[in-house]
Design a protein around this motif. Structure first.
Motif, PDB file in Angstrom:
ATOM      1  N   SER A 160      59.191  36.279  52.004  1.00 59.25           N
ATOM      2  CA  SER A 160      58.393  37.423  52.401  1.00 59.25           C
ATOM      3  C   SER A 160      58.539  38.545  51.380  1.00 59.25           C
ATOM      4  N   LEU A 161      59.740  38.715  50.835  1.00 55.55           N
ATOM      5  CA  LEU A 161      59.949  39.740  49.810  1.00 55.55           C
ATOM      6  C   LEU A 161      59.104  39.440  48.581  1.00 55.55           C
ATOM      7  N   ILE A 162      59.094  38.180  48.145  1.00 51.18           N
ATOM      8  CA  ILE A 162      58.315  37.838  46.958  1.00 51.18           C
ATOM      9  C   ILE A 162      56.832  37.997  47.244  1.00 51.18           C
ATOM     10  N   ALA A 163      56.398  37.688  48.486  1.00 52.01           N
ATOM     11  CA  ALA A 163      54.983  37.830  48.834  1.00 52.01           C
ATOM     12  C   ALA A 163      54.558  39.291  48.777  1.00 52.01           C
ATOM     13  N   TYR A 164      55.381  40.200  49.364  1.00 52.64           N
ATOM     14  CA  TYR A 164      55.026  41.616  49.308  1.00 52.64           C
ATOM     15  C   TYR A 164      55.067  42.137  47.881  1.00 52.64           C
ATOM     16  N   SER A 165      55.946  41.585  47.029  1.00 47.95           N
ATOM     17  CA  SER A 165      55.955  42.047  45.649  1.00 47.95           C
ATOM     18  C   SER A 165      54.677  41.619  44.945  1.00 47.95           C
ATOM     19  N   SER A 166      54.104  40.456  45.364  1.00 46.77           N
ATOM     20  CA  SER A 166      52.808  40.059  44.821  1.00 46.77           C
ATOM     21  C   SER A 166      51.732  41.062  45.192  1.00 46.77           C
ATOM     22  N   VAL A 167      51.746  41.537  46.462  1.00 44.06           N
ATOM     23  CA  VAL A 167      50.748  42.532  46.875  1.00 44.06           C
ATOM     24  C   VAL A 167      50.888  43.782  46.020  1.00 44.06           C
ATOM     25  N   SER A 168      52.148  44.172  45.765  1.00 40.73           N
ATOM     26  CA  SER A 168      52.391  45.380  44.980  1.00 40.73           C
ATOM     27  C   SER A 168      51.820  45.250  43.571  1.00 40.73           C
ATOM     28  N   HIS A 169      52.124  44.131  42.896  1.00 40.84           N
ATOM     29  CA  HIS A 169      51.616  43.967  41.534  1.00 40.84           C
ATOM     30  C   HIS A 169      50.104  43.874  41.513  1.00 40.84           C
ATOM     31  N   MET A 170      49.533  43.197  42.516  1.00 40.34           N
ATOM     32  CA  MET A 170      48.085  43.057  42.537  1.00 40.34           C
ATOM     33  C   MET A 170      47.406  44.390  42.852  1.00 40.34           C
ATOM     34  N   GLY A 171      48.099  45.281  43.560  1.00 32.75           N
ATOM     35  CA  GLY A 171      47.545  46.620  43.756  1.00 32.75           C
ATOM     36  C   GLY A 171      47.368  47.330  42.429  1.00 32.75           C
ATOM     37  N   LEU A 172      48.369  47.150  41.565  1.00 36.84           N
ATOM     38  CA  LEU A 172      48.267  47.755  40.233  1.00 36.84           C
ATOM     39  C   LEU A 172      47.114  47.125  39.445  1.00 36.84           C
ATOM     40  N   VAL A 173      46.948  45.813  39.560  1.00 41.36           N
ATOM     41  CA  VAL A 173      45.849  45.127  38.867  1.00 41.36           C
ATOM     42  C   VAL A 173      44.514  45.636  39.391  1.00 41.36           C
ATOM     43  N   ALA A 174      44.408  45.794  40.723  1.00 43.29           N
ATOM     44  CA  ALA A 174      43.151  46.287  41.306  1.00 43.29           C
ATOM     45  C   ALA A 174      42.839  47.677  40.778  1.00 43.29           C
ATOM     46  N   GLY A 175      43.884  48.541  40.695  1.00 43.57           N
ATOM     47  CA  GLY A 175      43.660  49.866  40.139  1.00 43.57           C
ATOM     48  C   GLY A 175      43.163  49.801  38.707  1.00 43.57           C
ATOM     49  N   GLY A 176      43.754  48.876  37.913  1.00 45.88           N
ATOM     50  CA  GLY A 176      43.330  48.755  36.520  1.00 45.88           C
ATOM     51  C   GLY A 176      41.906  48.282  36.385  1.00 45.88           C
ATOM     52  N   ILE A 177      41.463  47.379  37.277  1.00 42.98           N
ATOM     53  CA  ILE A 177      40.111  46.848  37.150  1.00 42.98           C
ATOM     54  C   ILE A 177      39.097  47.872  37.621  1.00 42.98           C
ATOM     55  N   LEU A 178      39.430  48.607  38.698  1.00 47.38           N
ATOM     56  CA  LEU A 178      38.425  49.474  39.305  1.00 47.38           C
ATOM     57  C   LEU A 178      38.059  50.641  38.409  1.00 47.38           C
ATOM     58  N   ILE A 179      38.951  51.043  37.456  1.00 47.20           N
ATOM     59  CA  ILE A 179      38.575  52.190  36.639  1.00 47.20           C
ATOM     60  C   ILE A 179      37.709  51.800  35.451  1.00 47.20           C
ATOM     61  N   GLN A 180      37.526  50.502  35.221  1.00 51.90           N
ATOM     62  CA  GLN A 180      36.554  49.982  34.245  1.00 51.90           C
ATOM     63  C   GLN A 180      36.707  50.539  32.846  1.00 51.90           C
ATOM     64  N   THR A 181      37.919  50.580  32.330  1.00 53.54           N
ATOM     65  CA  THR A 181      38.087  50.948  30.931  1.00 53.54           C
ATOM     66  C   THR A 181      38.626  49.719  30.188  1.00 53.54           C
ATOM     67  N   PRO A 182      38.465  49.678  28.833  1.00 56.14           N
ATOM     68  CA  PRO A 182      38.960  48.497  28.111  1.00 56.14           C
ATOM     69  C   PRO A 182      40.443  48.234  28.320  1.00 56.14           C
ATOM     70  N   TRP A 183      41.250  49.323  28.221  1.00 54.01           N
ATOM     71  CA  TRP A 183      42.684  49.097  28.409  1.00 54.01           C
ATOM     72  C   TRP A 183      43.001  48.682  29.834  1.00 54.01           C
ATOM     73  N   GLY A 184      42.227  49.214  30.791  1.00 58.03           N
ATOM     74  CA  GLY A 184      42.466  48.830  32.177  1.00 58.03           C
ATOM     75  C   GLY A 184      42.235  47.340  32.381  1.00 58.03           C
ATOM     76  N   PHE A 185      41.101  46.840  31.847  1.00 60.71           N
ATOM     77  CA  PHE A 185      40.798  45.405  31.974  1.00 60.71           C
ATOM     78  C   PHE A 185      41.844  44.566  31.262  1.00 60.71           C
ATOM     79  N   THR A 186      42.204  44.986  30.028  1.00 59.58           N
ATOM     80  CA  THR A 186      43.178  44.194  29.276  1.00 59.58           C
ATOM     81  C   THR A 186      44.505  44.147  30.015  1.00 59.58           C
ATOM     82  N   GLY A 187      44.965  45.328  30.459  1.00 60.81           N
ATOM     83  CA  GLY A 187      46.225  45.366  31.196  1.00 60.81           C
ATOM     84  C   GLY A 187      46.167  44.524  32.447  1.00 60.81           C
ATOM     85  N   ALA A 188      45.015  44.582  33.155  1.00 54.43           N
ATOM     86  CA  ALA A 188      44.885  43.795  34.376  1.00 54.43           C
ATOM     87  C   ALA A 188      44.982  42.317  34.065  1.00 54.43           C
TER      88      ALA A 188
END
Lengths: 461, 128
Positions: free
Chosen positions: A285-313
């Motif tokens: 369960s700890l590893i699963a919630y850590s996946s949600v956390s990292h994917m939240g960061l990825v979602a933030g990177g994609i939603l702002i639609q900048t080149p670095w955001g996409f690359t980082g995501a």
């Protein structure tokens, strides 16, 4: 493309026709050869961007890292499942490998699809083998509940996507990814446009998952057997990110206004799920919630639609796929020895299984984004592009990074250091198969340090 | 005398027996003896399992199982009291609105600043 698709397709007759003595070595060798062949996709030679292009499928710098990741994961899933399936009847073992191979096939077709409806159909099709694996081979009674949550959250999110795609097809005449960047935007009434935008995005946000709609993920990850957890964490979540990246091009002028609630949810979710991780008693369960956390960061990177955001995501998706899958395999080595996921029970393992501690250490460091691993590269790119978007995000992402480091270290110290419980007598030493599995996860992660440009997507300059 | 303990092979003298020393009632002594018997039974079961040479699996601790189940299933017993509603609003609802407001005003300020600077630059070029 065919040189990977046809061997994957023929993995299905292979599993049913080989004798039971040679089933696992054969399946493993064939999937490993497919994985090594898929690495050639990383060589994007054409100027237009689309390599290996035909009417239905093609690869471009965005999809090749994800394709290679999903092909690489199949032999690892087979290695991880070998032990806990060895006591089952032969037909069930063959069925399991068949399900994993069909999942692989659908994933390759999904990431390689050039048309959005084909991507949608394959996106939905991946749900079925995963549902079967979770509900039929999971270990606790909660697996049925987990399968229900998994299926219905994702389905409910993706039905509006079908409607939205059909509307786009009606207006544009085509849904080919090569053409829709140049098509005229869908003209609807203002409120209708917003609903259409939300319909396009919700499916992928539920899959990623975004913080408010993440309830299916801990259940599905915890109740799935190890191969199910691996493929869920490493690849299926990334289907959501990939879909978002592809569709963002079409949604453009609306996105400036509509993304705010979702970025807020994603960033707040990083902190909230990170805090939940610190209070978990169940390792998976700890590893699963850590996946949600990292994917939240990825979602933030994609939603702002900048080149670095996409690359980082993109980089964070690949790096997180390898690291998270490695952590689930480590959790499974614990589970196979103690038959319990409680962290308190499997403490002090550095004394009993010292070589496995090395892999725990590297995987925990990867999870907390230690430099020079690609996890840090992805996180830093997303952090800086979010900071450019708005300065206040730095507070949230900074606290999120701090909490990530805290729970990754907590997981490592809880499982490796401290006193070994005195009533645990029969801990079999680490098998070579387990060491090989961990090496095959973490050595590619370490090699990516040397050339991360392979994973930069469209912006590898 | 607080840390007096009897020698391993000797018995405690009657005046130092806690029951006599604290003048405890016979009911209490009986209850205490029953509880001690229960504890001894549990310890015996644990020792039997611990020292069983044919044991391969973990010794199951029902208290640990109950605790893990309780930690894993809080929502089944959730009740919306004033405290839980306040916490939910404080950590789950209010931050979303506050963060939306913060980011929106920041972005609007940035947008106005960039378009203003662009406007000034365009005017300068037109004049020149």
């Amino acid at each position: 493309m065919l040189k990977i698709l046809i061997p994957t397709l023929f993995l299905l007759p292979t599993t049913w026709l080989t004798s039971s003595k040679w089933l696992w070595p054969t399946a493993l060798t064939q999937s490993m050869l497919i994985a090594l062949g898929s690495i050639t996709w990383l060589n994007n030679t054409t100027d237009t961007g689309w390599t290996a292009l035909n009417s239905y499928i093609g690869t471009d710098p965005l999809s090749t890292p994800l394709l290679v990741l999903s092909c690489w994961l199949l032999p690892l899933m087979l290695l991880a499942s070998q032990n806990h399936l060895s006591s089952e009847p032969m037909n069930r073992q063959r069925m399991y490998i068949t399900l994993l191979a069909t999942l692989q096939l659908f994933l390759i077709l999904a990431f390689g699809a050039t048309e959005m409806i084909m991507f949608y159909v394959m996106f939905e099709a991946t749900l079925i083998p995963t549902l079967l694996v979770i509900t039929r081979w999971g270990n606790q009674t909660e697996r049925l509940n987990a399968g229900t949550y998994f299926l219905f959250y994702t389905l409910a999110g993706s039905l509006p996507l079908l409607v939205a795609l059909l509307m786009l097809q009606n207006s544009t005449g085509t849904l080919s990814l090569l053409i829709i960047p140049y098509a005229k935007p869908l003209l609807l009434m203002p409120f209708g446009s917003k609903i259409w935008w939300a319909a396009c995005m919700i499916a992928f946000l539920v899959k990623m998952p975004l913080y408010g709609m993440h309830l299916w993920l801990p259940k599905a990850h915890v109740e799935a057997p190890v191969a199910g957890s691996m493929v869920l964490a490493a690849v299926l979540l990334k289907l959501g990110g990939y879909g978002m990246m592809r569709l963002m091009i079409v949604l453009d002028p609306l996105s400036k206004e509509m993304v705010y609630p979702f970025i807020v949810l994603a960033l707040w979710g990083v902190i909230m799920t990170g805090s939940i991780c610190l209070r978990q008693t169940d390792l998976k369960s700890l590893i699963a919630y850590s996946s949600v956390s990292h994917m939240g960061l990825v979602a933030g990177g994609i939603l702002i639609q900048t080149p670095w955001g996409f690359t980082g995501a993109l980089i964070l998706m690949i790096a997180h796929g390898l690291a998270s899958s490695a952590l689930f395999c480590l959790a499974n080595t614990n589970y196979e020895r103690t038959h319990s996921r409680t962290m308190l029970l499997a403490r002090g393992l550095q004394i009993a299984l010292p070589l496995m501690t090395t892999w725990w250490f590297i995987a925990s460091l990867a999870n907390l984004a230690l430099p020079p691993l690609p996890n840090l590269m992805g996180e830093l790119m997303i952090l800086t592009s979010l900071f450019n978007w708005s300065a206040g995000t730095l507070v949230l992402t900074g606290i999120g990074t701090l909490i990530t480091a805290a729970y990754s270290l907590y997981m490592f110290l809880m499982s490796q250091r401290g006193p070994l419980p005195q009533h645990m007598l029969a801990l079999p030493p680490s098998y070579t198969r387990e060491h090989l599995l961990m090496a095959l996860h973490l050595i590619p992660l370490l090699l990516i340090i040397l050339k991360p440009a392979l994973l930069w997507g469209w912006f590898a300059c | 005398m607080a840390d007096y303990r009897e020698a391993p092979l000797a018995t405690r003298p009657k005046t130092l027996d806690p029951n006599e020393y604290f003048n405890l009632s016979p009911d209490y002594r009986r209850a205490e003896a029953e509880r001690a018997a229960l504890r001894a039974g549990l310890k015996r079961q644990y020792q039997l399992q611990l020292n069983n040479p044919h044991r391969k699996e973990l010794i199951e601790d029902p208290a640990l199982n109950r605790w893990v189940y309780a930690r894993a299933n809080p929502y089944n017993h959730f009740k919306a009291t004033k405290k839980t509603s306040l916490l939910g609003a404080l950590f789950g609802v209010a931050p979303l609105f506050i963060l939306y407001y913060v980011f929106k005003t920041d972005r609007v300020r940035l947008y106005r600043r960039t378009t203003y600077c662009q406007c000034i630059a365009d005017q300068a070029l037109d004049v020149g």
